[in-house]
Structure formats: C-alpha cells, structure tokens
Write an enzyme that holds these catalytic residues in place. Sequence first.
Site, short mmCIF file in Angstrom:
data_model
loop_
_atom_site.label_atom_id
_atom_site.label_comp_id
_atom_site.label_asym_id
_atom_site.label_seq_id
_atom_site.Cartn_x
_atom_site.Cartn_y
_atom_site.Cartn_z
N ASP A 229 0.85 -1.19 0.00
CA ASP A 229 0.00 0.00 0.00
C ASP A 229 0.89 1.24 0.00
O ASP A 229 2.00 1.21 0.52
CB ASP A 229 -0.91 0.01 1.23
N ASP B 192 4.26 2.81 -4.36
CA ASP B 192 3.37 3.58 -5.22
C ASP B 192 3.18 2.78 -6.50
O ASP B 192 4.13 2.63 -7.29
CB ASP B 192 4.00 4.94 -5.51
N ASN C 132 -6.16 -5.03 -5.65
CA ASN C 132 -7.24 -4.23 -5.09
C ASN C 132 -6.97 -2.73 -5.14
O ASN C 132 -7.91 -1.94 -5.17
CB ASN C 132 -7.49 -4.67 -3.64
N TYR D 179 -14.17 6.86 -13.72
CA TYR D 179 -14.04 5.67 -12.87
C TYR D 179 -14.58 4.44 -13.59
O TYR D 179 -13.96 3.37 -13.57
CB TYR D 179 -14.80 5.89 -11.57
N LYS E 214 -12.56 0.92 -14.49
CA LYS E 214 -12.98 -0.38 -13.98
C LYS E 214 -13.50 -1.30 -15.09
O LYS E 214 -13.41 -2.53 -14.99
CB LYS E 214 -14.03 -0.20 -12.88
N THR F 62 -16.90 1.65 2.65
CA THR F 62 -15.45 1.74 2.78
C THR F 62 -15.05 3.18 3.11
O THR F 62 -15.86 4.10 2.96
CB THR F 62 -14.76 1.33 1.47
#
Length: 249
Positions: free
Chosen positions: A37, A52, A79, A144, A148, A179
């Site tokens: 992460d 990164d 993810n 977005y 995706k 989230t």
Amino acid sequence: MGTFDGLSALVTGGASGIGLATARLLAAEGARVAVLDVAEAAPRFTACVRADIGDDASVVAAVGEAVRALGGLDVLINNAGIGAQGGIEDNADDEWHRVLDINVLGLVRVTRAALPALRASAHAAVVNISSIAATAGLPRRALYSASKGAVLSLTRAMAADLLPEGIRVNAVTPGTADTPWVGRLLDQADDPAAEHAALAARQPHGRLVSADEVAAAVAYLASPAAGSTTGSALAVDGGMDGLRLRKEG
C-alpha cells in the site's frame, strides 16, 4: 485446517477497506499475507510493504520484498485503486491519465512483477477488483467506469493468456461498498445522510455492501476450491447489475 494453509498471498491496497478485509480473511484462513500500500499498514501480517503502484521501480522493489518475506507467492489480489467523479466533461486529460495509470496500469505493473513467483506455484490465482461501474451505467462516474471496465476486460484477457501456465485470473465487481473512500464521498455531500440513503436504495437489497462480503468473494475465487473458475467476474452488488425488481404500489 484453513482454506489457505501453506499458501502465500499479496494484497495491494491492503491498508484499509476491501483490501484490509481481504488480507485479514486470508490470514485467518491460514495464508501468509503481505500487504502492499502507498499508506502505512498496521504490522499485523507477514509483511507490510509501502509502494506507489504508479511507479514501476517502486512496484518491482516492493513485490520482490514481499515475495522474499513470504517465501514465494500463490495468490495476488489486485485491489489498489483510486476513485473519480464527474461526467465526460468534468475531468481534464491529466486526471484521466492519473486515474487510468493507477487503476489499470498499476494492476499491470504489480502483476508483471509478481508473475515469476506465481509461475512457480501449484495453486496460482489472481483476483482483480473491478466494480459495478464496469457493468452498469452510473451517473457522474465516467472516468471511474472507464477504468474499472478496463480492469474487467483485462481480467478476461489475462485469464486467456495465463491459463496455459496454470494461473487462474478472475474479478470481483462490488457494488457501492461501505469503505473509507465512500465515507469520504459522503462527507463531501451537502446532505451526507440523504446521499447515504440514496446510495443504499439504488442497490436492490437496500443497503451498502460490506467490505467483508467482498472479501469473502475474493477469497473464494483465490482458493484452490475454485480451481475450475477462471476468466469470471463475481458480482457482490446486492443484485444491482442483474435484477430489475418491480416497485410495489
């Protein structure tokens, strides 16, 4: 006996949200887990590596470190990603490049770096996190959705390419999930409570999807129990993509 006993997994974007829920579940089921992460993750897993995914050198170094800590790699969960709002006119070219670079090319960079280790596994599996935005037209999500949608198409192409090498590739397409990212969007709304209600209502089961529910789907696709499943997308969206319920009254 855990489902993932003896296996090792790398989860990108594992410091929070769906990634953290997935990392916790895999670890609870016996996997050695490394989290990758850009933010610092709590030291609760075999390895927590900062990187990164927009920078190839950073990815190569981080994946190498994770694989060494794990002693190999069986499962990769792609993810990590970023959000974007707006219609087709609302984002400049720089923002399109930034989001596509993280959400699509970031996945490519991590997978490319992980492939040598995955090829050595007898239970190699990759699970990519796509979105309901890839399969349903959502308002103010043009950029977005494009990113995706690319992840979903890329998943199927990867599955075709890597099946002869014994590597399964699948995707999960979550609905709107509870989230931290969605929480930040709600905080920016003029009426957060009304926005939360609207997001919940557009999913047929009437609520946001939980991160743990998405993690359970990811874990199934990553597990040896799904050995005949590849090139598939598992929706965890309360029926949003496939159901057309009739309103009563």
